[in-house]
Motif scaffolding. Structure first.
Motif, short mmCIF file in Angstrom:
data_model
loop_
_atom_site.label_atom_id
_atom_site.label_comp_id
_atom_site.label_asym_id
_atom_site.label_seq_id
_atom_site.Cartn_x
_atom_site.Cartn_y
_atom_site.Cartn_z
N ILE A 88 6.60 -18.39 9.00
CA ILE A 88 7.16 -18.95 7.73
C ILE A 88 7.86 -18.05 6.55
O ILE A 88 8.84 -18.77 5.99
CB ILE A 88 5.77 -19.21 6.99
N TRP A 89 7.56 -17.04 6.85
CA TRP A 89 8.32 -15.93 5.60
C TRP A 89 8.41 -14.58 6.28
O TRP A 89 7.50 -14.29 7.23
CB TRP A 89 7.50 -16.11 4.39
N ARG A 90 9.27 -13.80 5.91
CA ARG A 90 9.59 -12.42 6.40
C ARG A 90 9.98 -11.56 5.23
O ARG A 90 10.96 -12.10 4.35
CB ARG A 90 10.65 -12.33 7.47
N SER A 91 9.32 -10.57 4.81
CA SER A 91 9.56 -9.71 3.81
C SER A 91 10.87 -8.92 4.03
O SER A 91 11.26 -8.81 5.21
CB SER A 91 8.66 -8.96 3.48
N PRO A 92 11.25 -8.24 2.92
CA PRO A 92 12.39 -7.32 3.01
C PRO A 92 11.73 -6.23 3.67
O PRO A 92 10.57 -6.13 3.86
CB PRO A 92 12.94 -7.05 1.60
N GLU A 93 12.52 -5.17 4.20
CA GLU A 93 12.10 -3.86 4.77
C GLU A 93 11.56 -3.03 3.43
O GLU A 93 12.40 -2.71 2.51
CB GLU A 93 13.30 -3.14 5.58
N MET A 94 10.56 -2.38 3.55
CA MET A 94 9.75 -1.92 2.54
C MET A 94 9.55 -0.15 2.96
O MET A 94 9.29 -0.21 4.30
CB MET A 94 8.36 -2.44 2.15
N ALA A 95 9.62 0.60 1.85
CA ALA A 95 9.31 1.73 2.17
C ALA A 95 7.88 2.12 2.66
O ALA A 95 7.05 1.59 2.00
CB ALA A 95 9.51 2.76 1.33
N GLY A 96 7.60 2.73 3.74
CA GLY A 96 6.21 3.10 3.95
C GLY A 96 5.84 4.33 3.17
O GLY A 96 6.26 5.19 2.79
N GLN A 97 4.34 4.45 3.23
CA GLN A 97 3.63 5.38 2.54
C GLN A 97 2.29 5.81 3.15
O GLN A 97 1.67 4.76 3.61
CB GLN A 97 3.52 5.23 1.08
N ILE A 98 1.74 6.86 3.12
CA ILE A 98 0.35 7.07 3.47
C ILE A 98 -0.42 7.06 2.24
O ILE A 98 -0.16 7.92 1.25
CB ILE A 98 0.38 8.47 4.13
N GLN A 99 -1.32 6.29 2.35
CA GLN A 99 -2.26 6.13 0.87
C GLN A 99 -3.48 6.93 0.77
O GLN A 99 -3.64 7.59 2.02
CB GLN A 99 -2.79 4.77 1.05
N PRO A 100 -4.08 7.34 -0.12
CA PRO A 100 -5.33 8.38 -0.25
C PRO A 100 -6.42 7.56 0.57
O PRO A 100 -6.45 6.61 0.77
CB PRO A 100 -5.46 8.32 -1.64
N PRO A 101 -7.29 8.64 0.95
CA PRO A 101 -8.51 8.19 1.50
C PRO A 101 -9.38 7.42 0.65
O PRO A 101 -9.23 7.19 -0.40
CB PRO A 101 -9.26 9.40 1.75
N PRO A 102 -9.97 6.32 1.43
CA PRO A 102 -11.04 5.51 0.53
C PRO A 102 -12.14 6.17 -0.40
O PRO A 102 -12.31 7.36 0.13
CB PRO A 102 -11.64 4.69 1.56
N THR A 103 -12.41 5.53 -1.33
CA THR A 103 -13.55 6.06 -2.16
C THR A 103 -14.78 5.79 -1.16
O THR A 103 -15.07 4.87 -0.76
CB THR A 103 -13.64 5.68 -3.43
#
Length: 606
Positions: free
Chosen positions: A157-172
């Motif tokens: 249905i839809w494709r997003s633009p290419e986005m910069a990846g990132q490593i997120q912080p650990p969960p709480t």
């Protein structure tokens, strides 16, 4: 940055084993047998098989989201008449794709890409935000609407633009309640536009290095008056989700193990689903997608929501004729349950296509991302802070104390146990449910009953006009019992002398406008399959790999598909209690009203 382990322990639920096995095999079949490459939304060198009954005859036309009391009906090739919507048929005639399937899942490390949405469901005009953690330098999102689509199961249905990846912080991690929750930075936002038809979606995260994972999303329509509502059981998905090492069943222990004592008491939607569970699609693939595939193949008049939506807006159920509860719908809040009861008593039909439904009592709390984002279920009543403060809201099992309300008062059946593997034995072949199947009393359909199963227990509160359709001997956890498929109807409090079946009923049962059935405030019918394996046997044949959507089972699937058509026909026409009141027969199988002894397992039993 490494996150807490998401590897689940070996679990006795066959559905989980099925999904985990699929993760290790599907990739090879896709890359070698189906000729799919990269992230393309095109399917090459594939000629879908023609499936019987994919071109039913329509008697009228409607448009998506059109509010009308005129009902469209379609006659299927075998003569069964069902409510239909031309927009569903038109949508599924558009080119489909197998691109929604995660490729080479056995080569995907658990933490290479994952994410979740701030919305469990969304409507046209709303904005959805995704939170993505990935080792990839960049990624994009492909949104697939799930359906039939020439047997391919999805459409891009839809494709997003290419986005910069990132490593997120650990969960709480919140000790005491042992809740894992991600407080991640937003990765991208997008608006749901009018070219997103209502339905079930898989958002496929695709990293620049080939990383792939799913995020499920439901696009709903709160103004819909479709005949059928298919309900995604997302509270149960979340209950079993062990991302971060914790679920409502198990919690990590020192040394790498897990225990029931260390389980979460509250789980959050603000985290991904485990990779090992259908690559992030959770229970949608194994326990729900076969019904979606079938409904859209037939072009049914259908809409979609989640059980959280039922909890938030239970009154909307009265806008429809039938609610479908799918393969594993275990966790229900008070508002969900009361909403279903009110709708049933107002003439809405309920179809429970699994087992173990409405067994755990839950309530909701807000997370930083919004309301109804945390599922509370202590399971042991005395652990709940509301114990002896507000017993009606204590999150123990519904049949247990301190305020016992067994699910039999809603479903008719009662959860018994798990670990069964047995044939379904027909005992009332004269019922409308089996019309046209040719099945006879005593005929057994192999391996339909399992793993969880329900039975009618006449000594418990609930309807006493139960019609037992199948009565199947089982052995589970070393104990002998039965699994019952049942049907009952709510008595009609008004005169319906002109009641007729089929497409002459042209308005919802709760409207004030006159119909050929009269105005009624009762008559809802309730079907319960009594087995968690019902949906897994509905595979009608497709080019989707069998480990994702099982193919037909000889001597089983053709019968169950006709049963489903009968349910679509009767439950889609209006209050089934008017046209097909239940014929009680339970005393034949449980003479004296004693029945079987309800199984009393520990609060941590599955």
């Amino acid at each position: 940055m490494e996150h807490p382990s998401e590897n689940p322990l070996e679990c006795p639920l066959d559905r989980r084993k099925f999904l985990e096995t699929a993760a290790g095999v599907v990739g090879a079949s896709l890359t070698s047998g189906l000729g799919i490459s990269g992230c393309s939304n095109e399917t090459k060198n594939i000629k879908p098989r023609k499936l019987k009954g994919t071109k039913p005859k329509s008697t009228s036309t409607t448009k998506p989201n059109q509010l009308t009391e005129e009902q469209q009906f379609t006659t299927l090739p075998d003569g069964v008449t069902v409510p239909s919507a031309s927009w569903v048929s038109t949508e599924n005639a558009k080119p489909g794709s197998l691109g929604w399937i995660v490729e080479t899942p056995h080569l995907q490390p658990p933490h290479n890409i994952s994410g979740f949405s701030n919305k469990i469901s969304a409507q046209v005009g709303e904005t959805v935000t995704l939170y993505v953690n990935t080792v990839a330098k960049s990624f994009h999102v492909d949104a697939y609407r799930m359906g039939y689509y020439q047997g391919l199961g999805g459409r891009l249905i839809w494709r997003s633009p290419e986005m910069a990846g990132q490593i997120q912080p650990p969960p709480t991690f919140t000790r005491g309640i042992n809740m894992v929750e991600c407080h991640w930075a937003p990765s991208l936002s997008f608006q749901i536009k009018s070219d997103w038809p209502e339905g079930d979606y898989l958002l496929k995260l695709i990293g620049s290095g080939g990383e792939q994972r799913h995020i499920p999303l439901c696009i709903r329509n709160d103004t819909s008056k479709a005949a059928f509502v298919i309900q995604n059981c997302v509270t149960t998905w979340q209950a079993y989700n062990r991302w971060g090492g914790y679920s409502l069943y198990l919690g990590a222990t020192p040394g790498g193990g897990a225990s029931f004592a260390n389980r979460s008491r509250i789980v959050s939607f603000d985290r991904p689903y485990t990779y090992s569970w259908a690559q992030g699609a959770a229970d949608f693939v194994g326990n729900e997608f076969p019904v979606v595939f079938l409904a859209e193949k037939l072009g049914l008049d259908v809409t979609y929501w989640t059980d959280v939506d039922l909890a938030l807006r239970p009154e909307l159920l009265k806008n429809h004729r039938c609610l479908f509860s799918l393969g594993h719908d275990e966790y229900w809040s008070q508002s969900m349950r009361q909403g279903a009861i009110n709708a049933r008593d107002a003439g809405v039909n309920l179809a429970f296509l699994g087992a173990n439904a409405c067994y755990r009592h839950i309530r909701f709390e807000s997370s930083p991302l919004g309301p109804y984002r945390r599922v509370v279920c202590y399971k042991v009543a005395s652990e709940d802070p509301l114990y002896r403060v507000d017993n009606a809201r204590v999150t123990a099992n519904w049949p247990a104390g301190p305020d016992p309300r067994p699910e039999s008062t809603l479903i008719g059946d009662m959860y018994q146990s798990y670990g069964a593997k047995a044939p379904l034995v027909v005992v009332d072949a004269s019922s409308w449910v089996f019309r046209g199947t040719g099945l006879k009393n005593g005929q057994a359909l192999p391996n339909v009953v399992g793993s969880e199963f329900d039975a009618y227990v006449p000594s418990l509160p609930g309807p006493k006009n139960i019609q037992i359709l199948s009565h199947s001997p089982v052995v589970a956890l070393g104990k002998h019992s039965f699994s019952d498929a049942t049907y009952y109807s709510v008595p009609i409090p008004v005169t319906t002398a002109n009641a007729t079946a089929g497409p002459t009923f042209t308005g919802p049962p709760f409207t004030n406008s006159p119909t050929s059935m009269g105005t009624t405030t009762g008559g809802g019918g309730v079907f319960a399959s009594g087995t968690a394996w019902w949906i897994s046997k509905l595979g009608a044949g497709s080019i989707i790999p069998n480990l994702i959507l099982p193919g037909p089972v000889p001597g089983v699937t053709e019968y169950l598909l006709r049963v489903m058509e009968n349910i679509f026909s009767v439950f889609g026409a209006g209050p089934a209690g008017i046209t097909h009141p239940s014929i009680p027969n339970w005393q034949i199988f449980y003479p004296g009203g004693k029945g079987i002894t309800p199984q009393n397992y520990s609060p941590g039993s599955l």
